[in-house]
Design a protein around this motif. Structure first.
Motif, mmCIF file in Angstrom:
data_model
loop_
_atom_site.group_PDB
_atom_site.id
_atom_site.type_symbol
_atom_site.label_atom_id
_atom_site.label_comp_id
_atom_site.label_asym_id
_atom_site.label_seq_id
_atom_site.Cartn_x
_atom_site.Cartn_y
_atom_site.Cartn_z
ATOM 1 N N HIS A 1 8.499 48.145 11.354
ATOM 2 C CA HIS A 1 8.477 49.116 12.326
ATOM 3 C C HIS A 1 8.243 48.583 13.934
ATOM 4 C CE1 HIS A 1 8.681 52.032 9.318
ATOM 5 N NE2 HIS A 1 7.526 51.871 8.680
ATOM 6 N N VAL A 2 8.834 47.301 14.153
ATOM 7 C CA VAL A 2 8.880 46.342 15.166
ATOM 8 C C VAL A 2 9.777 46.907 16.132
ATOM 9 C CG1 VAL A 2 8.815 44.187 16.106
ATOM 10 C CG2 VAL A 2 7.474 44.572 14.051
ATOM 11 N N SER A 3 9.564 47.123 17.355
ATOM 12 C CA SER A 3 10.456 47.372 18.238
ATOM 13 C C SER A 3 10.512 46.658 19.672
ATOM 14 C CB SER A 3 10.662 49.060 18.732
ATOM 15 O OG SER A 3 9.236 49.299 19.389
ATOM 16 N N ARG A 4 9.469 45.775 19.612
ATOM 17 C CA ARG A 4 8.978 44.872 20.731
ATOM 18 C C ARG A 4 8.441 43.583 20.309
ATOM 19 N NH1 ARG A 4 5.141 48.202 25.023
ATOM 20 N NH2 ARG A 4 4.002 47.986 23.044
ATOM 21 N N VAL A 5 9.348 42.460 20.841
ATOM 22 C CA VAL A 5 8.901 41.139 20.292
ATOM 23 C C VAL A 5 8.631 40.259 21.486
ATOM 24 C CG1 VAL A 5 9.993 41.675 18.005
ATOM 25 C CG2 VAL A 5 11.252 40.009 19.823
ATOM 26 N N VAL A 6 8.187 39.174 21.090
ATOM 27 C CA VAL A 6 8.350 37.867 21.856
ATOM 28 C C VAL A 6 8.936 36.738 20.884
ATOM 29 C CG1 VAL A 6 6.658 38.223 23.476
ATOM 30 C CG2 VAL A 6 5.877 37.017 21.213
ATOM 31 N N LEU A 7 9.876 35.930 21.559
ATOM 32 C CA LEU A 7 10.818 35.215 20.704
ATOM 33 C C LEU A 7 10.615 33.729 21.241
ATOM 34 C CD1 LEU A 7 13.449 34.757 19.042
ATOM 35 C CD2 LEU A 7 14.876 35.261 21.046
ATOM 36 N N ALA A 8 10.439 32.748 20.126
ATOM 37 C CA ALA A 8 10.270 31.693 20.205
ATOM 38 C C ALA A 8 11.499 30.727 19.280
ATOM 39 C CB ALA A 8 9.088 30.950 19.850
ATOM 40 N N ASP B 1 5.017 43.903 19.428
ATOM 41 C CA ASP B 1 4.690 44.213 18.089
ATOM 42 C C ASP B 1 4.595 43.152 17.226
ATOM 43 O OD1 ASP B 1 4.723 46.994 18.931
ATOM 44 O OD2 ASP B 1 6.912 47.181 18.668
ATOM 45 N N ALA B 2 5.149 42.252 17.532
ATOM 46 C CA ALA B 2 5.421 40.940 16.474
ATOM 47 C C ALA B 2 5.999 39.706 17.292
ATOM 48 C CB ALA B 2 6.243 41.165 15.477
ATOM 49 N N VAL B 3 5.534 38.629 16.894
ATOM 50 C CA VAL B 3 6.125 37.423 17.093
ATOM 51 C C VAL B 3 7.225 37.052 16.386
ATOM 52 C CG1 VAL B 3 5.614 34.678 17.749
ATOM 53 C CG2 VAL B 3 3.969 36.680 18.317
ATOM 54 N N VAL B 4 8.544 36.630 16.753
ATOM 55 C CA VAL B 4 9.514 35.952 16.215
ATOM 56 C C VAL B 4 9.851 34.320 16.508
ATOM 57 C CG1 VAL B 4 11.964 36.308 15.707
ATOM 58 C CG2 VAL B 4 10.707 38.103 15.920
ATOM 59 N N LEU B 5 9.551 33.664 15.180
ATOM 60 C CA LEU B 5 10.037 32.267 15.280
ATOM 61 C C LEU B 5 11.496 32.175 14.592
ATOM 62 C CD1 LEU B 5 6.518 30.903 14.122
ATOM 63 C CD2 LEU B 5 7.407 30.991 16.436
ATOM 64 N N SER B 6 12.438 32.175 15.424
ATOM 65 C CA SER B 6 13.726 32.276 14.836
ATOM 66 C C SER B 6 14.391 30.703 14.677
ATOM 67 C CB SER B 6 14.695 32.798 15.837
ATOM 68 O OG SER B 6 16.043 32.891 15.282
ATOM 69 N N CYS B 7 14.967 30.876 13.529
ATOM 70 C CA CYS B 7 15.881 29.589 13.044
ATOM 71 C C CYS B 7 15.141 29.028 11.633
ATOM 72 C CB CYS B 7 15.581 28.341 14.109
ATOM 73 S SG CYS B 7 16.447 26.846 13.581
ATOM 74 N N THR B 8 16.195 28.782 10.705
ATOM 75 C CA THR B 8 15.814 28.391 9.260
ATOM 76 C C THR B 8 15.336 27.106 9.516
ATOM 77 O OG1 THR B 8 17.896 28.138 8.598
ATOM 78 C CG2 THR B 8 17.123 30.274 8.317
ATOM 79 N N GLY B 9 15.672 26.142 10.154
ATOM 80 C CA GLY B 9 15.809 24.512 10.080
ATOM 81 C C GLY B 9 14.358 24.138 10.499
ATOM 82 N N TRP B 10 13.527 24.569 11.164
ATOM 83 C CA TRP B 10 12.131 23.899 11.463
ATOM 84 C C TRP B 10 11.079 24.684 10.741
ATOM 85 C CZ3 TRP B 10 10.320 26.057 16.986
ATOM 86 C CH2 TRP B 10 10.288 27.647 17.029
ATOM 87 N N HIS B 11 10.074 23.811 10.687
ATOM 88 C CA HIS B 11 8.909 24.077 9.729
ATOM 89 C C HIS B 11 7.852 25.098 10.298
ATOM 90 C CE1 HIS B 11 10.494 21.295 6.402
ATOM 91 N NE2 HIS B 11 10.827 20.511 7.552
ATOM 92 N N THR B 12 7.532 25.865 10.180
ATOM 93 C CA THR B 12 6.919 26.915 10.935
ATOM 94 C C THR B 12 5.724 27.747 10.044
ATOM 95 O OG1 THR B 12 8.379 28.802 10.821
ATOM 96 C CG2 THR B 12 8.537 27.243 12.845
ATOM 97 N N LEU B 13 5.934 27.566 8.909
ATOM 98 C CA LEU B 13 5.106 28.631 7.806
ATOM 99 C C LEU B 13 3.456 28.147 8.357
ATOM 100 C CD1 LEU B 13 4.975 30.694 5.949
ATOM 101 C CD2 LEU B 13 5.016 28.917 4.048
ATOM 102 N N GLU C 1 -0.737 34.924 12.854
ATOM 103 C CA GLU C 1 -1.041 36.081 12.293
ATOM 104 C C GLU C 1 -2.640 36.523 12.358
ATOM 105 O OE1 GLU C 1 2.322 38.218 9.620
ATOM 106 O OE2 GLU C 1 0.922 37.365 8.865
ATOM 107 N N HIS C 2 -3.271 35.398 11.911
ATOM 108 C CA HIS C 2 -4.768 35.699 12.004
ATOM 109 C C HIS C 2 -5.308 35.853 13.619
ATOM 110 C CE1 HIS C 2 -9.055 35.198 10.576
ATOM 111 N NE2 HIS C 2 -9.134 34.383 11.329
#
Length: 237
Positions: free
Chosen positions: A126-133, A191-203, A210-211
C-alpha cells in the motif's frame, strides 16, 4: 491470513510461512548478473525453487542502454524455451530497467519483469510515495521515476550512482552513501525506500535500513522474492 507485519522482509516471511504449495519460478538473467542468485538464495524462502537461464544480448554488452535492453528481451524466448520441461508457476525477466525502458520486442506470453514485480510489491505494501536510489545513470533513474509516477507511485526524491555498468562491484558503503544523499525530509515523508536494480548487492542494507527507518525498504531482488512467495501463499497478484 493474519495481518502482515510491517516491512518488506516481514511480509516475505509471513507469506512463506503460510505457503500452500511449492512453486517453481523461472528467472531469465542478464548474463553478467551475479547478484540475483546470491540474494534470492539468502531470502530463506522454503517454498520456492528458482530455475535460472542466462540471457546473452546480441550486442554481447553489459552496459545498460537500448541495445542491451533490446537484446535481453529478444533473447528471452530462447531462454524460456530452455526451461520448457520445468513446470513453472511464473517466469521473470530479472532486469528492472528492461521493464521501464524501451519495451521492444515483446516478451514471451506470461513473462514479467523485475519492474513489474517491484510495482506489485509496492501495491501489496500500500505504498504511494517513495524515495528512489539506483546505481543507474541519472537519465535512466529519471526514466524509472517517470514510470513509477505513471503507475501511481510518487517519487519524492531520487539518487543515483551514475553507473552504466559494473553493478556487482558496488560496495555496501556506496549504497549507504547513496541513501544518505536522499533528503531527510523526503525519506520521512515516503512510505518506502526503493533500491532499484537486480544487479547490485543490497540485502544487508535492506535489513539495516528497515530497522533504522521503521518503514519498508524494497529492492528489486526482494520484490521478485515477494512475487514468488505470494504465489506460494495463494495470494492474488
Amino acid at each position: 491470513m493474519l495481518p502482515l507485519p510491517d516491512g518488506a522482509l516481514g511480509m516475505l516471511s509471513a507469506f512463506d510461512r503460510t505457503a500452500a504449495r511449492l512453486v517453481r519460478v523461472g528467472l531469465l538473467l542478464p548474463w553478467a548478473n551475479v547478484a540475483v542468485e546470491t540474494e534470492l538464495g539468502r531470502l530463506g524462502l522454503t517454498n520456492t525453487v528458482f530455475h535460472h537461464a542466462r540471457l546473452v544480448p546480441a550486442s554481447r554488452t553489459t552496459a545498460v542502454d537500448s541495445s542491451f535492453w533490446h537484446g535481453l528481451r529478444a533473447a528471452s524466448a530462447d531462454a524460456l524455451n530452455s526451461l520448457s520441461h520445468v513446470p513453472l508457476d511464473a517466469a521473470i525477466l530479472a532486469c528492472t530497467s528492461a521493464g521501464f525502458s524501451d519495451g521492444r520486442p515483446d516478451l514471451p506470453s506470461g513473462v514479467v519483469t523485475a519492474f513489474d514485480a517491484l510495482l506489485a510489491a509496492l501495491a501489496a505494501l500500500h505504498v504511494s510515495r517513495v524515495v528512489l536510489a539506483t546505481p543507474y545513470p541519472t537519465s535512466v533513474t529519471e526514466a524509472e521515476s517517470a514510470a513509477l509516477a505513471k503507475a501511481g507511485v510518487e517519487v519524492l526524491a531520487l539518487a543515483s550512482l551514475g553507473l552504466d555498468d559494473g553493478y556487482p562491484d558496488v560496495t555496501l558503503d556506496q549504497v549507504h552513501g547513496l541513501l544518505e544523499q536522499l533528503p531527510a525530509s523526503a525519506v520521512r515523508s515516503a512510505d518506502a525506500v526503493v533500491l532499484s536494480c537486480t544487479g547490485w548487492h543490497t540485502l544487508p542494507v535492506v535489513k539495516e535500513f528497515e530497522h533504522r527507518l521503521g518503514k519498508p525498504v524494497l529492492s528489486s531482488n526482494l520484490a521478485m522474492g515477494l512475487l514468488a512467495a505470494r504465489i506460494s501463499a495463494g495470494v492474488a497478484l
